[in-house]
Design a protein around this motif. Structure first.
Motif, PDB file in Angstrom:
ATOM      1  N   UNK A  22       0.943  -1.145  -0.102  1.00  0.00           N
ATOM      2  CA  UNK A  22      -0.118   0.201   0.028  1.00  0.00           C
ATOM      3  C   UNK A  22       0.854   1.189  -0.010  1.00  0.00           C
ATOM      4  N   UNK A  23       1.939   1.302   0.744  1.00  0.00           N
ATOM      5  CA  UNK A  23       2.761   2.461   1.030  1.00  0.00           C
ATOM      6  C   UNK A  23       3.460   2.527  -0.347  1.00  0.00           C
ATOM      7  N   UNK A  24       4.138   1.795  -1.261  1.00  0.00           N
ATOM      8  CA  UNK A  24       4.759   1.876  -2.197  1.00  0.00           C
ATOM      9  C   UNK A  24       3.683   2.302  -3.420  1.00  0.00           C
ATOM     10  N   UNK A  25       2.446   1.954  -3.160  1.00  0.00           N
ATOM     11  CA  UNK A  25       1.640   2.318  -4.584  1.00  0.00           C
ATOM     12  C   UNK A  25       1.120   3.706  -3.986  1.00  0.00           C
ATOM     13  N   UNK A  26       1.234   4.100  -3.013  1.00  0.00           N
ATOM     14  CA  UNK A  26       0.475   5.425  -2.572  1.00  0.00           C
ATOM     15  C   UNK A  26       1.727   6.356  -2.874  1.00  0.00           C
ATOM     16  N   UNK A  27       2.965   5.950  -2.444  1.00  0.00           N
ATOM     17  CA  UNK A  27       4.434   7.043  -3.280  1.00  0.00           C
ATOM     18  C   UNK A  27       4.246   6.971  -4.568  1.00  0.00           C
ATOM     19  N   UNK A  28       4.178   5.969  -5.243  1.00  0.00           N
ATOM     20  CA  UNK A  28       4.387   5.993  -6.867  1.00  0.00           C
ATOM     21  C   UNK A  28       3.260   6.686  -7.235  1.00  0.00           C
ATOM     22  N   UNK A  29       2.127   6.580  -6.730  1.00  0.00           N
ATOM     23  CA  UNK A  29       0.924   7.548  -7.154  1.00  0.00           C
ATOM     24  C   UNK A  29       1.206   8.964  -6.961  1.00  0.00           C
ATOM     25  N   UNK A  30       1.879   9.374  -5.908  1.00  0.00           N
ATOM     26  CA  UNK A  30       2.006  10.723  -5.389  1.00  0.00           C
ATOM     27  C   UNK A  30       3.078  11.256  -6.221  1.00  0.00           C
ATOM     28  N   UNK A  31       4.098  10.425  -6.690  1.00  0.00           N
ATOM     29  CA  UNK A  31       5.108  11.126  -7.265  1.00  0.00           C
ATOM     30  C   UNK A  31       4.624  11.238  -8.892  1.00  0.00           C
ATOM     31  N   UNK A  32       3.882  10.468  -9.259  1.00  0.00           N
ATOM     32  CA  UNK A  32       3.521  10.780 -10.861  1.00  0.00           C
ATOM     33  C   UNK A  32       2.369  11.140 -11.270  1.00  0.00           C
ATOM     34  N   UNK A  33       1.130  11.053 -10.599  1.00  0.00           N
ATOM     35  CA  UNK A  33       0.105  11.988 -10.621  1.00  0.00           C
ATOM     36  C   UNK A  33      -0.532  12.867  -9.777  1.00  0.00           C
ATOM     37  N   UNK A  34       0.437  12.821  -8.541  1.00  0.00           N
ATOM     38  CA  UNK A  34       0.167  14.083  -7.766  1.00  0.00           C
ATOM     39  C   UNK A  34      -0.862  13.706  -6.743  1.00  0.00           C
ATOM     40  N   UNK A  35      -1.485  14.752  -5.992  1.00  0.00           N
ATOM     41  CA  UNK A  35      -2.156  14.556  -4.829  1.00  0.00           C
ATOM     42  C   UNK A  35      -3.759  14.812  -5.282  1.00  0.00           C
ATOM     43  N   UNK A  36      -3.895  15.395  -6.118  1.00  0.00           N
ATOM     44  CA  UNK A  36      -5.348  15.792  -7.027  1.00  0.00           C
ATOM     45  C   UNK A  36      -5.929  14.508  -7.143  1.00  0.00           C
ATOM     46  N   UNK A  37      -7.223  14.496  -6.720  1.00  0.00           N
ATOM     47  CA  UNK A  37      -8.101  13.509  -7.258  1.00  0.00           C
ATOM     48  C   UNK A  37      -9.428  13.956  -8.170  1.00  0.00           C
TER      49      UNK A  37
END
Ligand code: SF4
Length: 352
Positions: A22-37
């Motif tokens: 979960x932590x890895x997926x969340x970090x990769x998400x944050x670095x690549x598509x940012x915090x916007x939903x």
């Protein structure tokens, strides 16, 4: 990531390892598509369908469904509401409905594009190249078509083709890409007969297809369908059947994020159906960056029943928006602005 590694992640029962996923997926998400939903306003514009998918409540054989097709002005009202709510995209979804004619649809797309700043995503099933081309020409930006499973025998068992036509969604992706659409696809998790090998291969295919959007959801049995009654299915070897669980759905979302770091990945209403209290939030914290608040007029929502007990069929569009934005903020994320186009083709890779 190799197929064997994917398989290990899918099968592990080690909670500490899953926390790491979960932590890895969340970090990769944050670095690549940012915090916007990003919010995509969903309109279920018709529940007519000529197909007989063996899991779907809208299949043509299901005579218990009251069928509807929204009128152009109703759809335009929803599009205007999407603009008022600040959404950047509308998703026009329907069964495979040939009552939605090429030119009518093209004119509708032209109106939405001419009268609003919205991006238009279509999810209208397996249509002809001629129709895809006309709709793209009219301004449609994206097309969603799930391949559901890469196991051809399993796919054929649950998707009876139309007479004289072989269903080949991978060939359609090629056509859609050539026409310049952003392409979204995805799978169903826990189809009776689906093995861990099948699922690991599905996830590898996400990467190979270079998808702009990846939507995954659990198989939820519908009692008015053959699969819901568990007829005509075969059991895989012991321990190899993928469960259709909430937990497995999060694993697939997280792995999808790792193999396709820049894809837009929704936390779906199917997840919310399994866990209304927290399904969407957990999906967003385990790889997701999109939600799809429903704009379909209330009078139609309960009739769009692909699977039963669907979440959020009683809310108004305004309530849906308030609920979604509240959930996004509650986990410290920001509500996206603009169209939320796929960054897939335009940004340098920043995966691990
Ligand atoms: S899954 Fe789509 S194409 Fe298949 S029966 Fe349902 S609405 Fe029709």
């Amino acid at each position: 990531m190799t197929r064997d590694e994917i398989r290990q992640w899918l099968k592990t029962a080690d909670e500490a390892r899953l926390e790491e996923l979960w932590l890895r997926a969340d970090e990769v998400r944050r670095r690549n598509v940012g915090d916007e939903v990003h919010l995509r306003g969903l309109m279920e514009i018709s529940n007519f369908c000529v197909r007989s998918c063996r899991y779907c409540g809208l299949r043509v054989e299901n005579t218990g469904v009251v069928r509807y097709r929204m009128a152009e002005e109703e759809i335009m009202d929803c599009a205007r509401q999407a603009v008022a709510f600040g959404y950047g995209t509308v998703v026009l979804q329907a069964g495979e409905d040939y009552g939605i004619e090429r030119d009518w649809m093209a004119e509708l797309i032209r109106r939405i594009k001419g009268e609003t700043p919205l991006a238009v995503t279509l999810s209208l099933g397996e249509r002809s190249e001629d129709e895809f081309a006309a709709w793209r020409e009219a301004g449609a930006d994206r097309y969603l078509l799930r391949f559901e499973t890469s196991n051809r025998a399993l796919y054929d068992a649950i998707h009876p083709p139309l007479a004289g036509r072989r269903s080949d969604r991978f060939a359609l992706f090629h056509t859609l890409k050539e026409l310049g659409y952003e392409i979204g696809s995805g799978i169903m998790i826990g189809i009776p007969g689906q093995t861990y090998d099948d699922l690991a291969w599905d996830i590898e295919i996400f990467q190979i297809l270079d998808l702009d959007m990846i939507g995954v959801g659990p198989f939820i049995p519908h009692p008015a369908t053959p699969l819901g009654r568990m007829r005509g299915t075969h059991a895989p070897p012991a321990g190899e059947q993928v469960p259709n669980s909430e937990a497995m759905t999060y694993r697939v979302m997280a792995l999808a994020r790792l193999v396709s770091p820049r894809a837009n990945i929704p936390a779906t209403s199917a997840l919310a159906t399994l866990n209304l209290a927290q399904g969407r939030e957990l999906g967003l914290m385990r790889g997701g960056n999109v939600v799809m608040p429903n704009l379909t007029p209330q009078e139609y929502r309960a009739m769009y029943e692909i699977y039963p007990a669907k979440a959020c069929i009683d809310e108004t569009a305004d309530q849906c928006r308030g609920c979604m934005t509240g959930r996004i903020r509650s986990i410290g994320r920001a509500v996206g602005s603009g169209r939320g186009d796929s960054p897939n083709r335009s940004r340098a890779v920043q995966s691990e």
